[in-house]
Write an enzyme that holds these catalytic residues in place. Structure first.
Site, PDB file in Angstrom:
ATOM      1  N   TYR A 137      -6.958   9.418  10.300  1.00 26.94           N
ATOM      2  CA  TYR A 137      -8.399   9.661  10.195  1.00 26.94           C
ATOM      3  C   TYR A 137      -9.012  10.032  11.546  1.00 26.94           C
ATOM      4  CZ  TYR A 137      -9.686   8.287   5.425  1.00 26.94           C
ATOM      5  OH  TYR A 137      -9.885   8.236   4.072  1.00 26.94           O
ATOM      6  N   LYS A 187       5.233   3.602   5.119  1.00 28.22           N
ATOM      7  CA  LYS A 187       6.126   4.679   4.683  1.00 28.22           C
ATOM      8  C   LYS A 187       7.182   4.815   5.773  1.00 28.22           C
ATOM      9  CE  LYS A 187       7.343   8.028   1.883  1.00 28.22           C
ATOM     10  NZ  LYS A 187       7.872   7.771   0.517  1.00 28.22           N
ATOM     11  N   ASP A 219       4.540   4.610  -1.859  1.00 29.21           N
ATOM     12  CA  ASP A 219       4.686   5.210  -3.199  1.00 29.21           C
ATOM     13  C   ASP A 219       5.010   4.129  -4.227  1.00 29.21           C
ATOM     14  OD1 ASP A 219       7.130   4.881  -1.923  1.00 29.21           O
ATOM     15  OD2 ASP A 219       8.014   6.736  -2.674  1.00 29.21           O
ATOM     16  N   ASP A 243      -7.180   3.831   1.962  1.00 29.28           N
ATOM     17  CA  ASP A 243      -8.212   4.593   1.256  1.00 29.28           C
ATOM     18  C   ASP A 243      -7.766   4.839  -0.178  1.00 29.28           C
ATOM     19  OD1 ASP A 243     -10.487   6.287   0.849  1.00 29.28           O
ATOM     20  OD2 ASP A 243      -9.176   8.020   1.128  1.00 29.28           O
ATOM     21  N   ASP A 247      -8.906   2.557  -3.910  1.00 29.42           N
ATOM     22  CA  ASP A 247      -9.517   3.157  -5.103  1.00 29.42           C
ATOM     23  C   ASP A 247      -8.695   2.809  -6.344  1.00 29.42           C
ATOM     24  OD1 ASP A 247     -11.608   4.391  -3.743  1.00 29.42           O
ATOM     25  OD2 ASP A 247     -11.318   6.319  -4.749  1.00 29.42           O
TER      26      ASP A 247
HETATM   27  C1  IPM Z   1     -14.013   5.236   1.579  1.00 30.58           C
HETATM   28  C2  IPM Z   1     -14.377   6.697   1.470  1.00 30.58           C
HETATM   29  C3  IPM Z   1     -14.426   7.274   2.869  1.00 30.58           C
HETATM   30  C4  IPM Z   1     -13.055   7.135   3.480  1.00 30.58           C
HETATM   31  C5  IPM Z   1     -14.917   8.724   2.921  1.00 30.58           C
HETATM   32  C6  IPM Z   1     -16.253   8.900   2.236  1.00 30.58           C
HETATM   33  C7  IPM Z   1     -14.979   9.228   4.325  1.00 30.58           C
HETATM   34  O1  IPM Z   1     -13.462   7.356   0.654  1.00 30.58           O
HETATM   35  O2  IPM Z   1     -14.791   4.476   2.196  1.00 30.58           O
HETATM   36  O3  IPM Z   1     -12.987   4.849   1.028  1.00 30.58           O
HETATM   37  O4  IPM Z   1     -12.184   7.956   3.255  1.00 30.58           O
HETATM   38  O5  IPM Z   1     -12.855   6.149   4.208  1.00 30.58           O
HETATM   39 MG    MG Z   2     -12.071   6.087  -0.310  1.00 28.54          MG
END
Ligand code: IPM
Ligand code: MG
Length: 354
Positions: A137, A187, A219, A243, A247
């Site tokens: 990042y 990884k 993975d 990240d 999710d």
């Molecule tokens: C998160 C989001 C952010 C990230 C984006 C919006 C930059 O996806 O907070 O998970 O990738 O960290």
């Molecule tokens: Mg995110």
């Protein structure tokens, strides 16, 4: 000393959900001073900068930052340095918020919201600890340039051992307060950077003999999260894998609208935000779920202000409104009472007063 909170409603549904979290904090009457500023697309519109000077000053002075959400299609075609996401990455980096805690908890009342079978997710309670200020990042060099007559894109993944060690400690300490298991995700079969990650985690482990450390390739971790998510307690990983996996973990619960998060520095100053995004499609309609933002405020009470009782009071109120059957559209099912953002806030306030 007054405790100062920097409030950043942001874009999309941000202002609506933030209004409810602020009402909850005001109702608790804990003497916070709250000041609002611009971050994200709204800041770009007003000043041309997604993280303007005035916001930087306020965020740096405050004890904690409460954020709604940033971003939306309106700003997606702007130059990269003006995109709302840049504001979010900027504040994380500037405030040194290296430890991102993302709990994924399945509320029993919402068991049917998950797309997985109830027996796979019932009782799910995972904490993802994501490193937030390093990795690909932020790594240099990065860019898109022309090489040998064609466009060439590149980014750099890197971690220093001190960066790995400090996030490792956060994970081990968190596990001590939970089920005493840390799974570190990397990884290492391909990436040297994450071989170092694994080595440093192994070096830390003897300092936490009461915590079990295991390792998993990313993975496989992605697969295990949908196959048997309850095997995890604390999952610690780098910025990019975190990240993605956070999710995935959030969606296991079927209700990303319920999940808060905390991003902490070394002194527990923190930025608190819901795990979901700015949901531009429903912005301004008064239907968004404010509970993740309200629960983020509870995390703020716990981690930055050390107000465990107040945090539990807020979390208890949220559980109560779910038990009472109140649901916003994202978690609605037949037989429950569909409410909007403001009504959900009202219900939480009423539950707090009980
Ligand atoms: C998160 C989001 C952010 C990230 C984006 C919006 C930059 O996806 O907070 O998970 O990738 O960290
Ligand atoms: Mg995110």
């Amino acid at each position: 000393m007054t405790k100062k909170i920097c409030v950043l409603p942001g874009d999309g549904i941000g202002p609506e959900i933030m209004a409810e979290a602020v009402r909850v904090l005001e109702a608790l009457d804990l003497g916070f001073e709250m000041e609002t500023a611009l971050l994200g697309g709204c800041a770009v519109d007003a000043t041309g900068d997604p993280y303007p000077e005035a916001t930087q000053k306020l965020a740096q002075e405050a004890d904690a930052v409460l954020l709604g959400a940033v971003g939306g299609p309106k700003w997606d075609s702007l130059p990269r340095e003006q995109r709302p996401e840049r504001g979010l990455l900027g504040i994380r980096k500037q405030l040194n918020l290296f430890a991102n805690l993302r709990p994924a908890i399945l509320y029993p009342e919402l068991a049917n919201a998950s797309s997985l079978k109830p027996e796979v997710v019932a009782g799910l309670d995972i904490l993802i600890v994501r490193e937030l200020t390093g990795d690909i990042y932020f790594g240099q060099p990065r860019g898109i340039e022309v090489r040998d007559g064609e466009r060439f894109g590149f980014n750099t993944m890197h971690y220093s051992e001190s960066e790995i060690r400090r996030i490792g400690r956060v994970a081990f300490e968190a596990a001590r307060k939970r089920n005493k298991k840390v799974c570190s995700v990397d990884k290492m079969n391909v990436l040297e950077c994450t071989q170092l990650w694994r080595d440093v985690m192994n070096e830390l482990a003897p300092e936490y003999p009461d915590v079990e450390l295991t390792h998993m390739l990313v993975d496989n971790a992605a697969m295990q999260l949908v196959r048997a998510p309850k095997q995890f307690d604390v999952l610690v990983t780098g910025n990019m894998f975190g990240d993605i996996l956070s999710d995935e973990a959030a969606m296991l619960t079927g209700s990303i609208g319920m999940l808060p998060s905390a991003s902490l520095d070394a002194n527990n100053k923190g930025l608190y935000e819901p795990s979901h995004g700015s949901a531009p499609d429903i912005a301004g309609k008064g239907v968004a779920n404010p509970l993740a933002t309200i629960l983020s405020a509870a995390m703020m009470l716990r981690y930055t202000f050390n107000m465990e009782a107040a945090a539990q009071k807020v979390e208890g109120a949220v559980k109560k409104v779910l038990a009472q059957g109140y649901r916003t559209g994202d978690i609605f099912e037949p037989g429950t009472t569909k409410v909007g953002t403001r009504q959900m806030g009202d219900a939480v306030l009423a539950a707090l007063a009980l």
